[in-house]
Design a protein around this motif. Structure first.
Motif, short mmCIF file in Angstrom:
data_model
loop_
_atom_site.label_atom_id
_atom_site.label_comp_id
_atom_site.label_asym_id
_atom_site.label_seq_id
_atom_site.Cartn_x
_atom_site.Cartn_y
_atom_site.Cartn_z
N LEU A 275 -3.79 8.84 -8.78
CA LEU A 275 -3.07 7.82 -8.10
C LEU A 275 -3.77 6.50 -8.56
O LEU A 275 -2.81 5.47 -9.26
CB LEU A 275 -3.53 7.72 -6.56
N MET A 276 -4.88 6.30 -9.02
CA MET A 276 -5.37 5.27 -9.52
C MET A 276 -4.95 5.12 -11.10
O MET A 276 -4.86 3.79 -11.61
CB MET A 276 -6.86 5.11 -9.59
N VAL B 168 4.71 2.00 -7.47
CA VAL B 168 3.41 1.28 -8.04
C VAL B 168 3.98 0.38 -9.57
O VAL B 168 3.78 -0.72 -9.63
CB VAL B 168 2.65 2.31 -8.49
N TRP C 285 0.11 -6.86 -5.69
CA TRP C 285 -1.29 -6.20 -5.50
C TRP C 285 -0.89 -4.75 -5.03
O TRP C 285 -0.16 -4.77 -3.87
CB TRP C 285 -2.02 -7.03 -4.74
N VAL C 286 -1.60 -4.00 -5.40
CA VAL C 286 -1.17 -2.42 -4.98
C VAL C 286 -2.51 -1.83 -4.58
O VAL C 286 -3.51 -1.41 -5.26
CB VAL C 286 -0.33 -1.51 -5.98
N ARG C 287 -2.51 -1.17 -3.26
CA ARG C 287 -3.51 -0.32 -2.74
C ARG C 287 -2.89 1.01 -2.55
O ARG C 287 -2.02 1.36 -2.26
CB ARG C 287 -4.07 -0.97 -1.50
N ALA C 288 -3.92 2.24 -2.69
CA ALA C 288 -3.68 3.46 -2.68
C ALA C 288 -4.49 4.03 -1.76
O ALA C 288 -5.61 4.04 -1.77
CB ALA C 288 -3.64 4.36 -3.94
N CYS D 206 -2.99 1.37 -9.49
CA CYS D 206 -3.24 0.67 -8.20
C CYS D 206 -4.50 -0.03 -8.42
O CYS D 206 -5.67 0.27 -9.25
CB CYS D 206 -3.46 1.81 -7.29
N ASP D 207 -4.51 -1.18 -7.66
CA ASP D 207 -5.81 -2.12 -7.71
C ASP D 207 -7.19 -1.64 -6.96
O ASP D 207 -8.13 -2.05 -7.17
CB ASP D 207 -5.40 -3.35 -7.32
N ALA E 120 0.85 -1.17 0.00
CA ALA E 120 -0.15 0.06 0.09
C ALA E 120 0.97 1.06 0.04
O ALA E 120 2.06 1.17 0.51
CB ALA E 120 -1.06 0.19 1.08
#
Length: 312
Positions: free
Chosen positions: A178-179, A140, A149-152, A183-184, A111
């Protein structure tokens, strides 16, 4: 411990299931003044997993001088072994150096933590919003290239202690950028707990209009003014299916002194049970875990459900 059950009365339009994204070991503990021993943190994680919480954010790979409580990230993952590197065991990383440390320990979910406001970006990351986005871009990309897997996270989405109310369009712009990095998932943060249900509704509408639907979003509410659960239920009613919560209601932010505890996982579970929404957690086990952690910290758990079910 006496065991009372809420009546189950579903509401129209509610989901069948909600994923609880447990942040207790990271966001819950990061602001504690006394450093919690690594073995206690590891036991906390094991107890949370045993209570049925599948997604548990473990720690943050930040420099120890920034957040002393989380300076043992490598040691914690070493102690947890295989259970600490699964897809549902995210860790927070602030930059490429943090990513390097995480990947070296086999982490598969990360994250990043951005800000909707300039002041908090400076205080939290020592960068402007623009500079922080530039810093996150290679993080990222490299994480995705590594199969992670990536969270913002985006903090200060509802208000900022220095700048006051934050315009919705400003929040949407930062979230979108950011998305756009790939990011997922997006976690929308009310860092100081000033949001109210109407504000939540309109922000989610604006994000949806910008192409960030509720299926990509999570919500992260602090309970400073007692609004965390009401805001969460509003978000769930708008289609959000991932909710950040902290067992016992632990939490705060070292860079925003007005940020108090997170939405308590037990309080969320009680509400979800009352609506007949599946979540996979065992409330009794969560209460026992919070009571145990409160003993380690030397003070009662903030969660009202914990206090009610544990007899005060």
């Amino acid at each position: 411990m006496s065991r009372t059950l809420p009546m189950t009365e579903p509401l129209p339009g509610q989901p069948d299931r909600v994923t609880i994204y447990e942040v207790g070991p990271r966001d819950g503990l990061q602001n504690e003044k006394s450093v919690v021993p690594t073995h206690v943190k590891a036991e906390f994680v094991r107890r949370l997993l045993a209570a049925g919480l599948d997604t548990v954010e473990l720690t943050s790979f930040v420099p120890q001088k920034w957040v002393p409580q989380l300076g043992d990230a490598e040691e914690l993952l070493d102690e947890l072994g295989e259970i600490g590197t699964g897809r549902q065991r995210p860790v927070l990383v602030p930059n490429e150096r943090g990513l390097d440390r995480a990947l070296q320990r086999g982490v598969t979910s990360i994250a990043i933590f951005g800000s909707a406001t300039e002041t908090f970006a400076r205080k939290n990351l020592n960068r402007s919003v623009e500079e922080s986005l530039q810093m996150f871009a290679p993080v990222v990309k490299r994480a995705l290239d590594a199969g992670a897997w990536v969270r913002a996270y985006v903090s200060m989405c509802f208000g900022d202690p220095w700048e006051g109310p934050v315009p919705v369009e400003q929040v949407v712009d930062v979230c979108s950028r950011l998305m756009d990095l790939g990011c997922d998932q997006l976690s929308i943060g009310d860092t100081i707990g000033v949001g109210t249900p109407g504000h939540v509704h309109w922000l989610l509408d604006a994000l949806d209009d910008a192409g960030i639907g509720p299926e990509q979003s999570a919500v992260h509410f602090h309970d400073t003014y007692g609004q965390a659960l009401a805001n969460t239920m509003t978000a769930i009613g708008r289609g959000v299916r991932v909710v950040d919560a902290s067992t016992g209601g632990l939490g705060g932010c070292p860079y925003a002194k007005s940020a108090t505890g997170n939405l308590a996982t037990e309080d969320l579970v009680w509400a979800l049970d009352g609506l007949g929404i599946e979540h996979g957690a065992d409330l009794d086990a969560l209460v026992r875990t919070s009571t145990w952690m409160a003993e380690q910290l030397g003070r009662p758990a903030p969660s009202r459900v914990v206090r009610a079910l544990a007899g005060g």
